[in-house]
Design an enzyme around this catalytic site. Structure first.
Site, short mmCIF file in Angstrom:
data_model
loop_
_atom_site.label_atom_id
_atom_site.label_comp_id
_atom_site.label_asym_id
_atom_site.label_seq_id
_atom_site.Cartn_x
_atom_site.Cartn_y
_atom_site.Cartn_z
N ASP A 329 32.50 30.37 28.06
CA ASP A 329 32.04 32.18 28.77
C ASP A 329 30.89 32.53 27.75
OD1 ASP A 329 32.90 34.82 29.80
OD2 ASP A 329 33.71 34.95 28.24
N ASP A 522 36.09 34.48 24.77
CA ASP A 522 37.26 35.23 24.09
C ASP A 522 38.57 36.24 24.47
OD1 ASP A 522 36.23 36.74 26.35
OD2 ASP A 522 34.98 38.46 25.10
N ASP A 526 39.73 36.15 30.07
CA ASP A 526 39.20 35.06 30.44
C ASP A 526 40.91 33.99 30.23
OD1 ASP A 526 39.01 35.36 27.97
OD2 ASP A 526 36.86 33.99 28.33
P1 ADP Z 1 31.67 36.75 30.50
O1 ADP Z 1 31.64 35.78 32.12
O2 ADP Z 1 29.90 37.05 30.54
O3 ADP Z 1 32.41 36.88 29.83
P2 ADP Z 1 33.17 38.86 32.87
O4 ADP Z 1 33.75 37.76 34.03
O5 ADP Z 1 34.00 40.11 31.56
O6 ADP Z 1 31.33 38.46 31.64
O7 ADP Z 1 32.05 40.88 33.08
C1 ADP Z 1 31.32 40.47 34.25
C2 ADP Z 1 30.20 41.68 35.18
O8 ADP Z 1 31.53 42.45 36.10
C3 ADP Z 1 29.63 41.29 33.85
O9 ADP Z 1 28.68 41.34 33.39
C4 ADP Z 1 29.84 43.62 34.14
O10 ADP Z 1 28.92 43.70 35.60
C5 ADP Z 1 31.14 42.96 35.05
N1 ADP Z 1 31.83 44.12 33.97
C6 ADP Z 1 32.99 43.83 33.40
N2 ADP Z 1 34.06 44.57 33.09
C7 ADP Z 1 33.32 45.57 33.06
C8 ADP Z 1 33.18 46.98 32.45
N3 ADP Z 1 34.41 47.15 31.79
N4 ADP Z 1 32.91 47.92 32.56
C9 ADP Z 1 30.86 47.99 33.39
N5 ADP Z 1 31.07 46.39 33.82
C10 ADP Z 1 32.01 45.42 33.52
MG MG Z 2 34.17 37.34 28.87
#
Ligand code: ADP
Ligand code: MG
Length: 629
Positions: A329, A522, A526
């Protein structure tokens, strides 16, 4: 039985065996059955527990275990003198039983040593807590301390429970938890975790979790339970024993009866072949494997814990050792997940208001983005009302702030609510904000790669990982840059949590048979991917219960470079387990063949059996040691 008791049993029965032998020498005119009675005394002393276990096994329908084999073999030796042409073997029977017990004694000692070594490695169980109560400080058992109690932690002491510092500052040594000896500075208001050692200042802390729920207790429970999730090698051993032992018993029966029958002179030859069959039975004990293989895994799990990697079961060690593809991730795993707000681009509202709204919507979220926005805003409790919070994984968050619906998230989130978002070409992650469906601007935030991330990817390549992949919900641009910086083979951007699962499934299909796919995350949003992968690794788990629960392997700190070390430890453990399996089977087959043709006397059989057990057990304890570096 404790090793000490076993030793006493062995010494006493050896004494009784010598006594029985001397009595027999002194009274040569005794009848055979009288001599049997005399030798029964040391025999029972040496083997009462084995006999009892064999009896219990039979009553449970589990006939073919090592106790059963020993009982049949030694009882046969006691009775062979009554077979026409057979020579009495009373002392030999007792001796065989004694030697078997010596083997058990060694096994007990080695196992005890391993357990002690592992618990020393994991020296995190707090023995006492200094409870403040009515102006006095009392030393109590941590289990008696309740949430909300105030504890005093003196320099040099272990932090007994999880809590918050209410007074004092100090640095904490987290080596027992993470394997890293970098001290962590804490002050009033910081969270501190059980198992760390307070190095210099006096701390007063408020307890936040009961002892059973504390980090130290959870880690210890994980390690203790690790043995119950069996690996393939362990399952193989128990299956093997179940098939192998009956075959050996049958073969022994054939050795005892068939050759004398064929020879035409059954009575004349039976005693010789019966003796060979008994010897055969002794060698066939699968105890070297039954004992040493689980011991090897136990040691491997201990060695991993020492560097702050908790492996929840030996089965995962198996899968780790066969890793072919490692999927990461991005946020919080390869990057620090600590975003810095770089620029604010408001539309028709004030810049301050944009950040203000975003921070409020994110008030209850644990997502790294949320934490960063709150931190950038600073003062959290300014009387604004936040209601109906709804977190949409992979998109963002929606909530009502002072009665207005505010959405904070990525482009997809804006499309969902029909807000006309603006394209922005600055690098970094972009968080859009919409008020009542109307676009209000965006916030630029920037994350940095972890310092050991590039080296972690390189070292995975060096241990033969075929493919490293990064999956992220973030923008293509950000993903491309991180992937290039770190040297990842592949990346996929703008994914929802469900897309991550299907990506992982695709990668599982693509990898060669017999290898495994590791997913590293993390633990924040996920969990489904962690569960779908062959091995799910959660990192930065110190203090995060969700990650500890969802994953198969837990990295206590957030260093991706620990993954390669975990793979190396797993491979070493599996190699040692395999060595034991091959060694035990080869030596046993050799002695079995010798015994069948009468070249291995009974004592050699016992000696061989115990010797193999000892070598295997000692070999297994090697898994405990792991050189850092
Ligand atoms: P990653 O795969 O990098 O761990 P996430 O799946 O957690 O990222 O989130 C993907 C995207 O969704 C983030 O880049 C953001 O744009 C949006 N996002 C997710 N959670 C939040 C939040 N709590 N506040 C704002 N944007 C969010
Ligand atoms: Mg994440």
């Amino acid at each position: 039985m404790e090793p000490k008791q076993k030793l006493i049993q062995i010494v006493v029965s050896t004494g009784l065996l010598i006594a029985a032998y001397l009595i027999n020498r002194a009274l040569p005119s005794l009848e055979m059955w009288q001599r049997l009675l005399i030798y029964l005394v040391p025999y029972i002393a040496a083997g009462f527990d084995v006999l009892r276990e064999a009896g219990e096994g039979i009553s449970h329908g589990e006939v073919f275990d090592e106790s059963f084999l020993m009982t049949v073999a030694t009882a046969g030796a006691l009775l062979i003198g009554f077979v026409p042409g057979g020579e009495a073997m009373f002392p030999e029977a007792v001796f065989v039983m004694l030697f078997f017990q010596v083997g058990e004694l060694f096994e007990g000692i080695a196992e005890g040593n391993s357990r002690r070594a592992v618990s020393q490695l994991l020296d995190i169980r707090p023995d006492t807590a200094n409870l403040e109560c009515g102006g006095e400080v009392k030393t109590v058992n941590p289990e008696e301390v309740k949430v909300g109690d105030i504890l005093v932690v003196k320099p040099g002491e272990k932090v007994p429970m999880d809590g918050i510092v209410v007074e004092g500052s100090s640095s904490l040594d987290t080596v027992a938890l993470t394997g890293e000896s970098l001290p962590r500075d804490v002050r009033t208001g910081d969270v501190i975790l059980s198992g760390c050692v307070n190095q210099n200042g006096l701390l007063r802390m408020k307890v936040e979790k009961e002892f059973g729920e504390s980090t130290a207790a959870k880690i210890l429970k994980l390690v203790e339970n690790a043995g119950s999730r069996k690996s393939r090698s362990e399952k193989f051993i128990s299956k093997f024993a179940r098939v192998y032992t009956p075959i050996v018993v049958l073969a022994a029966a054939v050795v005892a009866f068939l050759p004398p029958l064929i020879s035409g002179d059954f009575v004349g030859n039976f005693a010789t072949w019966l003796l060979r069959a008994l010897t055969f039975l002794i060698v066939s004990c699968p105890c070297a494997l039954v004992v040493s293989v689980p011991l090897a895994f136990f040691g491997g799990i201990g060695a991993a814990s020492k560097i702050g990697v908790l492996i929840k079961g030996s089965g995962y060690m198996d899968a780790l050792s066969r890793a072919d593809t490692v999927v990461f991730d991005k946020t919080g795993t390869l990057t620090k997940g600590v975003f810095e707000v770089t620029t604010l681009h408001p539309e028709c509202i004030e810049a301050k208001e944009l950040l203000h709204l975003a921070a409020h919507v994110e008030r209850y979220s644990t997502h790294p983005i949320a934490v960063s926005l709150r931190q950038a805003f600073g003062k959290e409790n300014d009387g604004c009302e936040v209601e109906n919070v709804e977190e949409i994984a992979g998109r963002g968050i929606r909530a009502a702030v002072n009665g207005k619906t505010v959405c904070v998230g990525n482009q997809k989130m804006m499309e969902d609510v029909g807000a006309k978002w603006k394209i922005c070409n600055e690098p970094g992650t972009i968080i859009h904000v919409a008020i009542e469906g109307k676009y209000a601007g965006h916030i630029h935030i920037n994350d940095v790669e972890k310092p050991d991330a590039a080296q972690a990817i390189a070292s995975l390549k060096a241990v033969g990982i075929r493919k490293t992949v990064m999956l992220t919900g973030d923008r293509e641009k950000v993903a491309e840059k991180v992937a290039a910086d770190l040297g990842l083979d592949e990346y996929r951007a703008e994914l929802f949590p469900a897309d991550k699962v299907s990506e992982v499934e695709r990668l599982i299909d693509e990898k060669p048979d017999g290898t495994s796919l590791v997913f590293v995350g993390d633990g924040i949003n996920d969990a489904p991917v962690l569960a779908r992968a062959d091995v799910g690794i959660a990192m930065g788990a110190l203090g995060s219960d969700a990650a500890i629960e969802a994953a198969d392997v837990v990295l206590m700190d957030d260093k991706p470079s620990k993954i390669e070390k975990a793979i190396r430890i797993s491979r070493k453990t599996i190699r040692i387990a395999r060595q034991n399996i091959v060694l035990a089977i080869v030596i046993k087959i050799a002695i079995l063949l010798l015994a069948a043709v009468g070249l291995a006397p009974m004592w050699l059989a016992v000696f061989g059996d115990t010797g193999v057990l000892l070598i295997c057990v000692l070999n297994s304890t090697r898994t405990l040691s792991y050189k850092k570096g």
